[in-house]
Write a protein that holds these residues in place. Structure first.
Motif, PDB file in Angstrom:
ATOM      1  N   LYS B  33      20.481  46.651  -9.257  1.00 42.68           N
ATOM      2  CA  LYS B  33      19.816  46.534 -10.571  1.00 42.68           C
ATOM      3  C   LYS B  33      18.844  47.699 -10.709  1.00 42.68           C
ATOM      4  CE  LYS B  33      19.489  42.145  -9.108  1.00 42.68           C
ATOM      5  NZ  LYS B  33      18.867  40.806  -8.915  1.00 42.68           N
ATOM      6  N   ALA B  34      17.689  47.572 -10.153  1.00 44.48           N
ATOM      7  CA  ALA B  34      16.706  48.647 -10.113  1.00 44.48           C
ATOM      8  C   ALA B  34      15.934  48.431  -8.818  1.00 44.48           C
ATOM      9  CB  ALA B  34      15.779  48.574 -11.316  1.00 44.48           C
ATOM     10  N   TRP B  35      15.388  49.501  -8.246  1.00 46.49           N
ATOM     11  CA  TRP B  35      14.754  49.325  -6.947  1.00 46.49           C
ATOM     12  C   TRP B  35      13.604  48.327  -7.022  1.00 46.49           C
ATOM     13  CZ3 TRP B  35       9.723  50.491  -5.474  1.00 46.49           C
ATOM     14  CH2 TRP B  35       8.951  51.233  -6.399  1.00 46.49           C
ATOM     15  N   GLN B  36      12.913  48.309  -8.172  1.00 47.06           N
ATOM     16  CA  GLN B  36      11.796  47.375  -8.292  1.00 47.06           C
ATOM     17  C   GLN B  36      12.263  45.931  -8.181  1.00 47.06           C
ATOM     18  OE1 GLN B  36      12.462  49.863 -10.438  1.00 47.06           O
ATOM     19  NE2 GLN B  36      10.608  50.850 -11.180  1.00 47.06           N
ATOM     20  N   LEU B  37      13.450  45.650  -8.697  1.00 45.46           N
ATOM     21  CA  LEU B  37      13.962  44.280  -8.683  1.00 45.46           C
ATOM     22  C   LEU B  37      14.670  43.986  -7.367  1.00 45.46           C
ATOM     23  CD1 LEU B  37      15.344  44.131 -12.340  1.00 45.46           C
ATOM     24  CD2 LEU B  37      13.163  43.264 -11.457  1.00 45.46           C
ATOM     25  N   ASP B  38      15.500  44.935  -6.901  1.00 41.91           N
ATOM     26  CA  ASP B  38      16.243  44.704  -5.662  1.00 41.91           C
ATOM     27  C   ASP B  38      15.322  44.528  -4.472  1.00 41.91           C
ATOM     28  OD1 ASP B  38      19.514  46.137  -5.868  1.00 41.91           O
ATOM     29  OD2 ASP B  38      18.223  45.568  -7.537  1.00 41.91           O
ATOM     30  N   LEU B  39      14.221  45.247  -4.458  1.00 44.18           N
ATOM     31  CA  LEU B  39      13.326  45.155  -3.303  1.00 44.18           C
ATOM     32  C   LEU B  39      12.326  44.007  -3.409  1.00 44.18           C
ATOM     33  CD1 LEU B  39      12.247  48.686  -2.067  1.00 44.18           C
ATOM     34  CD2 LEU B  39      14.165  47.263  -1.394  1.00 44.18           C
ATOM     35  N   ALA B  40      12.198  43.421  -4.589  1.00 46.73           N
ATOM     36  CA  ALA B  40      11.147  42.407  -4.805  1.00 46.73           C
ATOM     37  C   ALA B  40      11.138  41.323  -3.722  1.00 46.73           C
ATOM     38  CB  ALA B  40      11.277  41.810  -6.202  1.00 46.73           C
ATOM     39  N   PRO B  41      12.309  40.765  -3.340  1.00 47.53           N
ATOM     40  CA  PRO B  41      12.264  39.687  -2.332  1.00 47.53           C
ATOM     41  C   PRO B  41      11.747  40.134  -0.971  1.00 47.53           C
ATOM     42  CG  PRO B  41      14.415  39.788  -3.411  1.00 47.53           C
ATOM     43  CD  PRO B  41      13.675  41.020  -3.811  1.00 47.53           C
ATOM     44  N   TYR B  42      11.689  41.425  -0.735  1.00 51.12           N
ATOM     45  CA  TYR B  42      11.314  41.919   0.593  1.00 51.12           C
ATOM     46  C   TYR B  42       9.900  42.474   0.637  1.00 51.12           C
ATOM     47  CZ  TYR B  42      16.327  41.564   0.866  1.00 51.12           C
ATOM     48  OH  TYR B  42      17.610  41.085   0.813  1.00 51.12           O
ATOM     49  N   LEU B  43       9.213  42.395  -0.497  1.00 50.07           N
ATOM     50  CA  LEU B  43       7.865  42.947  -0.575  1.00 50.07           C
ATOM     51  C   LEU B  43       6.827  41.891  -0.245  1.00 50.07           C
ATOM     52  CD1 LEU B  43       8.289  45.030  -3.844  1.00 50.07           C
ATOM     53  CD2 LEU B  43       7.864  45.940  -1.559  1.00 50.07           C
ATOM     54  N   PRO B  44       5.661  42.315   0.275  1.00 54.42           N
ATOM     55  CA  PRO B  44       4.581  41.344   0.512  1.00 54.42           C
ATOM     56  C   PRO B  44       4.081  40.756  -0.807  1.00 54.42           C
ATOM     57  CG  PRO B  44       4.138  43.445   1.601  1.00 54.42           C
ATOM     58  CD  PRO B  44       5.305  43.673   0.701  1.00 54.42           C
ATOM     59  N   ALA B  45       3.324  39.672  -0.683  1.00 55.63           N
ATOM     60  CA  ALA B  45       2.816  38.980  -1.865  1.00 55.63           C
ATOM     61  C   ALA B  45       2.041  39.942  -2.752  1.00 55.63           C
ATOM     62  CB  ALA B  45       1.905  37.823  -1.434  1.00 55.63           C
ATOM     63  N   GLY B  46       2.321  39.869  -4.037  1.00 49.94           N
ATOM     64  CA  GLY B  46       1.591  40.679  -5.010  1.00 49.94           C
ATOM     65  C   GLY B  46       2.199  42.041  -5.224  1.00 49.94           C
ATOM     66  N   TRP B  47       3.060  42.490  -4.359  1.00 48.20           N
ATOM     67  CA  TRP B  47       3.593  43.833  -4.481  1.00 48.20           C
ATOM     68  C   TRP B  47       4.728  43.934  -5.486  1.00 48.20           C
ATOM     69  CZ3 TRP B  47       2.590  48.718  -2.267  1.00 48.20           C
ATOM     70  CH2 TRP B  47       1.415  48.752  -1.484  1.00 48.20           C
ATOM     71  N   ALA B  48       5.431  42.857  -5.709  1.00 48.75           N
ATOM     72  CA  ALA B  48       6.511  42.919  -6.690  1.00 48.75           C
ATOM     73  C   ALA B  48       5.936  43.306  -8.053  1.00 48.75           C
ATOM     74  CB  ALA B  48       7.246  41.597  -6.763  1.00 48.75           C
ATOM     75  N   ARG B  49       4.780  42.748  -8.366  1.00 48.54           N
ATOM     76  CA  ARG B  49       4.160  43.099  -9.646  1.00 48.54           C
ATOM     77  C   ARG B  49       3.629  44.520  -9.599  1.00 48.54           C
ATOM     78  NH1 ARG B  49      -0.983  42.910 -11.161  1.00 48.54           N
ATOM     79  NH2 ARG B  49      -1.599  41.608  -9.413  1.00 48.54           N
ATOM     80  N   LYS B  50       3.091  44.902  -8.454  1.00 48.18           N
ATOM     81  CA  LYS B  50       2.575  46.268  -8.325  1.00 48.18           C
ATOM     82  C   LYS B  50       3.664  47.299  -8.587  1.00 48.18           C
ATOM     83  CE  LYS B  50      -0.208  47.950  -4.767  1.00 48.18           C
ATOM     84  NZ  LYS B  50      -1.451  48.396  -5.342  1.00 48.18           N
ATOM     85  N   VAL B  51       4.846  47.062  -8.009  1.00 45.98           N
ATOM     86  CA  VAL B  51       5.870  48.091  -8.146  1.00 45.98           C
ATOM     87  C   VAL B  51       6.560  48.031  -9.507  1.00 45.98           C
ATOM     88  CG1 VAL B  51       6.279  48.179  -5.661  1.00 45.98           C
ATOM     89  CG2 VAL B  51       7.800  46.813  -7.079  1.00 45.98           C
ATOM     90  N   ALA B  52       6.634  46.858 -10.108  1.00 44.21           N
ATOM     91  CA  ALA B  52       7.405  46.718 -11.335  1.00 44.21           C
ATOM     92  C   ALA B  52       6.539  46.656 -12.582  1.00 44.21           C
ATOM     93  CB  ALA B  52       8.285  45.475 -11.258  1.00 44.21           C
ATOM     94  N   GLY B  53       5.277  46.433 -12.420  1.00 49.40           N
ATOM     95  CA  GLY B  53       4.453  46.203 -13.618  1.00 49.40           C
ATOM     96  C   GLY B  53       4.636  44.777 -14.088  1.00 49.40           C
ATOM     97  N   GLU B  54       3.784  44.357 -15.015  1.00 50.26           N
ATOM     98  CA  GLU B  54       3.798  42.960 -15.461  1.00 50.26           C
ATOM     99  C   GLU B  54       5.085  42.610 -16.184  1.00 50.26           C
ATOM    100  OE1 GLU B  54       0.117  40.991 -14.315  1.00 50.26           O
ATOM    101  OE2 GLU B  54       2.078  40.372 -15.065  1.00 50.26           O
ATOM    102  N   THR B  55       5.535  43.532 -16.987  1.00 50.39           N
ATOM    103  CA  THR B  55       6.701  43.211 -17.814  1.00 50.39           C
ATOM    104  C   THR B  55       7.744  44.299 -17.619  1.00 50.39           C
ATOM    105  OG1 THR B  55       5.542  44.348 -19.610  1.00 50.39           O
ATOM    106  CG2 THR B  55       5.438  41.931 -19.567  1.00 50.39           C
TER     107      THR B  55
END
Lengths: 168, 386
Positions: B33-55
């Motif tokens: 999909k996109a690296w921000q989404l594909d990596l989200a499950p493997y990131l520490p807490a709070g980082w998924a939002r950091k890398v992808a932004g709120e929306t």
């Protein structure tokens, strides 16, 4: 005769100082070398080179730790007048990142491509620890200091009888 | 398979017993999909939002410049067509080389490859903030492990090493190498610090310990960002000269590692230079020998000519294989780099300029084919490849 060649081991007679290796006059003459008067001891000082012409060969005379050495003024790489290079020390083999200075006064740096040679052996310094590497060698000659006279054993390329250098 | 701390070079008989005849040393996995989404499950807490932004990926996020991380990518020297093989792009399907099953059909079934080494060009290592590079590299290694390595025992991985934090890189390498033998090396994406620099030496030490080659690869971030390194001579004008400039980093890094004494200090370490070609190497090797002879005292720790270090420690991958008009020129180049020791096959799948095995081996002399196909890879990556 190059540094490193073997002699038959018999020493010269007493009265001569600074014979660089035990060789006989007979052994050198058999190989075509002639003893040539290369000047006086006072002419050769540490840290400087005196270039003389012996038969048809330019030879540089160096004094290292008291002993006189004679080196052909020709770098085997590209034929540079190597005896016009700097005399000094160098950085010795070391661990990565470290520098240890040494061999002060013993290293001749070719003025063209900076190859380093040990004046006392004629061997290039790169690959000094490796026997597999093709080392280069500057042509060196036997030297005797007989009193105040410097004698160099040189093998002339032309008939010695027609050469200008006085044999002794 | 048992995890080993340091490996030996397996014999061709070992390889034969597990059916290895062809190793691909450079395959580029993509995100689905996109690296921000594909990596989200493997990131520490709070980082998924950091890398992808709120929306993420909405008009709102697009309009909020600076929301979420963007991967450093180069938009200045585009290819006129797709960057991947065009026939691999299918509508309504994930991008080429993003799914291990369909990718495996091409590599393992169609090309007959027995082991494929994944080289993700995701530029995480180029983030200027070391902590960000760390977190994203670690997450990406976890992603590769779960999404690729676990799906088929023929995949092999390179541990993405966040070299801007050497201590963390060492920790990550030790962790992955001791957990699984499917990690066969580490990946360094060429950046703004030459690889002979002291900061890399703890990484080299742990790699030597685990028998992991250091594999380098330039990326699209190269010279586009400060952390991606720089071009020699200034910014290129077009894609052709941009691609030529890739060679600068590999030439520099090769000379840097040799001159700094990396291979003297780490006598078992190997360097794999991927996707750079090899025909530039003879001059670099001869030049290094020349300058070493003349300036030996500048690098007095080098006990041997640079060429000896290179042939013993450095490997190149075949792609992109040069296509000189005269076949004897290729043969001469192969001879000059001692290809029987140094060259390893690669496809660069799925990129537009990928090489297929039959085309490559047809161009090589028969005496080299097995060496390039798998024997040099076995000697380089060791028994982790088995």
């Amino acid at each position: 005769m190059k540094a490193g060649e073997q002699s038959d081991g018999r020493s010269e007679t007493a009265g001569q100082k600074n014979v660089s290796r035990a060789v006989t006059k007979d052994a050198l003459e058999r190989k075509g070398y002639r003893a040539v008067d290369a000047g006086t001891s006072a002419d050769v000082v540490e840290g400087q080179c005196k270039i003389v012409e012996l038969f048809d060969i330019e030879v540089g005379l160096f004094r290292v730790e008291g002993k006189v050495y004679a080196v052909r003024n020709y770098c085997p790489h590209h034929g540079a007048p190597i005896c016009r290079g700097q005399i000094g020390g160098t950085m010795l083999p070391s661990a990565p990142g470290e520098y240890h200075f040494g061999m002060e006064g013993r290293v001749l740096h070719c003025p063209w491509h900076h190859w380093e040679y040990d004046i006392t052996t004629g061997k290039s310094l790169f690959g000094v620890d490796r026997s597999r590497l093709v080392t280069y060698q500057v042509e060196t000659y036997e030297v005797e200091e007989r009193g105040e006279q410097i004698i160099v054993w040189v093998r002339p390329r032309r008939d010695a009888s027609s050469a200008k250098s006085p044999t002794v | 398979m048992a995890v080993t701390e340091s490996t030996h070079a397996p014999s061709p008989e070992d390889a034969g017993s597990v059916g290895i005849k062809l190793v691909d040393c450079d395959v580029h996995p993509a995100f689905q999909k996109a690296w921000q989404l594909d990596l989200a499950p493997y990131l520490p807490a709070g980082w998924a939002r950091k890398v992808a932004g709120e929306t993420f990926n909405t008009p709102q996020s697009v309009s909020q410049s600076g929301a979420g991380f963007l991967l450093p990518v180069n938009g200045f020297y585009p290819l006129p067509r797709t960057a991947v093989r065009q026939e691999l792009v299918r509508p309504n399907e994930p991008p080429p080389c993003s799914d291990p099953v369909t990718t495996g059909h091409d590599l393992f079934d169609k090309f007959g490859i027995d082991r494929a080494i994944l080289v993700p060009l995701v530029n995480h290592q180029h983030f200027p903030t070391p902590k960000v590079a760390e977190v994203l590299s670690v997450a990406h290694n976890s992603y590769i492990e779960e999404r690729w390595l676990a799906t088929d025992s023929r995949w092999r991985g390179l541990i993405s090493a966040p070299w801007s934090s050497p201590a963390k890189a060492v920790e990550e390498i030790e962790r992955r190498a001791s957990e699984s033998n499917q990690w066969v090396g580490i990946l360094i994406l060429s950046g703004d610090r030459v690889m002979g620099h002291d900061m890399f030496w703890p990484i080299y030490e742990v790699c030597e310990h685990y028998g992991l080659p250091v594999q380098v690869h330039v990326t699209g971030a190269y010279a586009m960002f400060h952390t991606g390194g720089s071009f020699a001579g200034g910014l290129p004008l077009h894609h052709m000269d941009y691609r030529i400039s890739f060679l600068h980093a590999d030439q520099n890094n090769l000379a840097s590692m040799v001159s700094a004494g990396v291979f003297e200090r780490f006598p078992k370490l190997k360097l794999v230079i991927a996707e750079s070609g090899f025909a530039w190497a003879p001059q670099v090797i001869w030049h290094m020998d020349t300058f070493w002879k003349g300036n030996r005292e500048d690098t007095p720790w080098l006990q041997r000519p640079p060429s000896e270090y290179v042939f013993e420690h450095v490997r190149w991958t075949t792609q992109p294989l040069i296509e000189p008009p005269k076949v004897e020129h290729l043969r001469a180049m192969l001879d000059m780099i001692s290809a029987e020791r140094t060259l390893m096959f690669s496809t660069d799948y799925p990129h537009w300029d990928a090489d297929e095995p039959d085309r490559v081996f047809r161009a090589l002399p028969e005496s080299l084919r097995e060496r390039v196909a798998y024997k040099n890879a076995l000697e380089t990556y060791g028994d982790r490849l088995l």
